[in-house]
Design a protein around this motif. Structure first.
Motif, short mmCIF file in Angstrom:
data_model
loop_
_atom_site.label_atom_id
_atom_site.label_comp_id
_atom_site.label_asym_id
_atom_site.label_seq_id
_atom_site.Cartn_x
_atom_site.Cartn_y
_atom_site.Cartn_z
N GLU A 292 0.83 -1.21 0.00
CA GLU A 292 0.00 0.00 0.00
C GLU A 292 0.87 1.26 0.00
O GLU A 292 0.51 2.27 -0.61
CB GLU A 292 -0.94 0.00 1.21
N VAL A 294 3.70 1.58 -1.43
CA VAL A 294 4.18 1.75 -2.81
C VAL A 294 3.02 2.27 -3.68
O VAL A 294 3.16 3.22 -4.44
CB VAL A 294 4.74 0.42 -3.37
N ARG A 295 1.85 1.63 -3.49
CA ARG A 295 0.67 2.03 -4.28
C ARG A 295 0.37 3.52 -4.12
O ARG A 295 0.09 4.22 -5.08
CB ARG A 295 -0.54 1.20 -3.82
N ASP A 296 0.45 3.98 -2.87
CA ASP A 296 0.07 5.36 -2.59
C ASP A 296 1.20 6.36 -2.84
O ASP A 296 1.07 7.54 -2.51
CB ASP A 296 -0.44 5.49 -1.15
N GLY A 297 2.31 5.86 -3.36
CA GLY A 297 3.39 6.77 -3.73
C GLY A 297 4.27 7.22 -2.57
O GLY A 297 5.12 8.11 -2.73
N HIS A 298 4.10 6.62 -1.37
CA HIS A 298 4.97 7.00 -0.24
C HIS A 298 6.35 6.40 -0.42
O HIS A 298 7.35 6.90 0.08
CB HIS A 298 4.37 6.53 1.08
N ASP A 300 8.97 4.52 -3.41
CA ASP A 300 9.20 4.33 -4.84
C ASP A 300 10.05 3.07 -5.00
O ASP A 300 11.02 2.89 -4.26
CB ASP A 300 9.97 5.56 -5.36
N GLU A 302 12.28 2.31 -6.90
CA GLU A 302 13.70 2.55 -7.19
C GLU A 302 14.44 3.01 -5.93
O GLU A 302 15.66 3.05 -5.90
CB GLU A 302 13.85 3.57 -8.31
N ASP A 303 13.66 3.33 -4.93
CA ASP A 303 14.18 3.88 -3.68
C ASP A 303 14.19 2.84 -2.56
O ASP A 303 15.04 2.84 -1.69
CB ASP A 303 13.19 4.98 -3.27
N TYR A 338 2.91 -2.77 -9.34
CA TYR A 338 3.77 -1.63 -9.04
C TYR A 338 5.24 -1.81 -9.41
O TYR A 338 6.01 -0.86 -9.32
CB TYR A 338 3.68 -1.26 -7.54
N LYS A 340 8.70 -2.45 -11.71
CA LYS A 340 9.15 -2.00 -13.03
C LYS A 340 10.17 -3.02 -13.53
O LYS A 340 10.69 -3.81 -12.73
CB LYS A 340 9.81 -0.63 -12.91
#
Ligand code: ADQ
Length: 480
Positions: A292, A294-298, A300, A302-303, A338, A340
């Motif tokens: 969640e 990751v989903r909500d952009g908190h 990333d 790559e991070d 989510y 890549k």
């Protein structure tokens, strides 16, 4: 039995500290399976003409003769395929395990499983009675063997008998579901000293003995009508701290940790979970929380990356198969949604690793996530702390793991509260170096001062020093 050594210290555990390996030509050999328990007990066993009684880990009607491995005297107890199913997978892991872990899964009660539990316990007790020297100390381990203390005492009243429970002991409200509750309590009362991970578990036991068996108790002591006192108290288990630290400091482990980080694409932060694949460990909820974020952009991909190591466990038990499917489906969904190319959100490993590789994972990880719904102790949390000799790294720890009572400086979470876990993961992710160091330094002090050797020494000393008789006048017990 012939040929069994007369030992002054006998460990009785479900498993031998070795695995049986059958070669293609049918020849049998033994491979050590070193765990914390054997590391801790090895020196005491050697110093005391010790012996270890246990199951070699495969269903077989053949009895093996006692043998020596690395100077340890090992005494195998055989189990038939039916006993593995009824005693081990059935009563031990389908009844007691869920019952003792807050009924997270529904325990099954089957009379045939119970009968098998009684007869396998009797076999272990008989073997211990034959192997122990006059006046020896016998230390029985864990939930699979709770009837052994009483059975052994019936044959050998001269022995000092200790028992240690590695998993939680439930409150009366849950334990009382067990149709054979009275027999289990009386089985344990055959011991002189009963060790638990936490004081609360010892208190649950004493309270049950008072209410269900009717014995007089005072604090951690139970006064039996025959004049024998039984002490029930906490000895929180630990790890070979120095051994783990030494491994973590080694050149080989440092290189391997760097390799792991590199292979993961050198993300800013690596989250790590390491558990037996068990429904008590809270793996599913933890991965959901991470997914969640990751989903909500908190977070990333790559991070931040999550590495989940799940050791195969009890794979023949239905509930464990279902759990594995659920977790693997969730990992697939999160990565599909989510991830890549070259950057999955979760790296999932369903495998067992040598200690060196575990130490490399611990060194590589910035945030260790240990979120069981209920756990006797949880050694993984302590192993992570032992490996962080540079006082860095963050531990997110369930308040329902025994370890939470000692590792107070962790980011403590309620594993049932997904939002709470999400904020703890983010707090640990964003924590300043000064903050993580302060917490880690304090936790390291605890784990260095309380290692598994101290745990074993404390238990055995207490067992030796207990009085043989009490002078209380107590009435006969009543039936429940
Ligand atoms: P477990 O439920 O097995 O133990 P834990 O205490 O975490 O849980 O011990 C697991 C051990 O297995 C650790 O030493 C860990 O390093 C090792 N391990 C885990 N995954 C592995 C992998 N993939 N490869 C190799 N090794 C792996 C029970 C109780 C706990 C209690 C212990 C000891 O459930 O609460 O802490 O006994 O009493």
């Amino acid at each position: 039995m012939t040929g069994a050594p007369q030992a002054d210290l006998v460990i009785v555990a479900n498993r031998l500290p070795v695995d049986r390996v059958t070669q293609p030509d049918g020849a049998v050999s033994w491979r050590p399976s070193p765990g914390g328990l054997v590391t801790a007990l090895e020196p005491v066993l050697r110093a005391n003409d010790g012996a270890w009684i246990g199951w070699p880990g495969s269903a077989d009607d053949d009895e093996f003769e006692p043998f020596e491995e690395n100077g340890l005297s090992l005494i195998p107890v055989a189990m038939s395929a039916q006993e593995v199913e009824e005693f081990y997978e059935g009563f031990s892991n389908g009844t007691l395990w869920p019952l003792y872990h807050d009924v997270i899964a529904k325990p099954e009660f089957h009379r045939e499983w119970w009968d098998s539990y009684v007869s396998v316990n009797q076999r272990f007790a008989d073997r211990a009675a034959e192997v122990a020297a006059e006046g020896a100390t016998v230390w029985v381990q864990d939930y699979q063997l709770q009837l052994v203390p009483q059975m052994l005492r019936a044959r050998r009243p001269d022995l000092r008998i200790g028992f240690y429970l590695h998993i939680p002991f439930p409150p009366a409200e849950l334990f009382s579901q067990l149709p054979w509750r009275r027999q289990i309590l009386e089985g344990l009362l055959g011991a002189d000293l009963i060790g638990f991970q936490l004081p609360g578990a010892a208190a649950n036991f004493v309270r049950l003995v008072r209410s269900r068996v009717g014995h007089k108790t005072h604090r951690d002591t139970i006064y039996l009508p025959d004049g024998r006192p039984v002490k029930a108290t906490a000895f929180p288990i630990s790890i070979d701290t120095a051994g783990f630290e030494e491994l973590a400091r080694s050149e080989a482990v440092a290189e391997r940790a760097a390799e792991i980080r590199e292979a993961l694409g050198n993300p800013r932060r690596i989250f790590l979970g390491v558990d037996r694949l068990d429904y008590t460990k809270g793996i599913y909820s933890r991965l959901r929380a991470f997914g969640e974020l990751v989903r909500d952009g908190h977070l990333d991909v790559e991070d931040a990356v999550f590495v989940q190591v799940a050791t195969p466990s009890r794979e023949r038990v239905e509930q464990y198969r279902i759990l594995r499917d659920e977790i693997e489906m969730l990992v697939g969904r999160i990565n599909g949604d989510y991830g890549k190319i070259g950057n999955p959100a979760i790296h999932y490993l369903h495998n067992s690793y040598p200690r060196e590789e575990m130490a490399a994972f611990y060194r590589a990880a910035d945030i260790m996530v240990v979120t069981p719904f209920r756990d006797g102790m949880n050694l993984v949390a302590k192993e992570y702390v032992a490996c962080r000799f540079e006082d860095d790294g963050a531990l997110v720890l369930s308040e329902f793991a025994g370890a939470a009572q000692e590792l107070r400086q962790a980011w403590l979470v309620n594993p049932y509260d997904i939002d709470g876990m999400k904020s703890a993961l983010m707090d640990a992710f964003a924590a300043e170096k000064r903050e993580t160091s302060r917490r880690m330094r304090a936790m390291r002090r605890t784990v260095v001062q309380n290692d598994v050797a101290k745990w074993a020494a404390d238990f055995l000393r207490e067992l030796e020093e207990l009085p043989e008789h009490h002078d209380k006048t107590v009435r006969r017990s009543r039936s429940s």
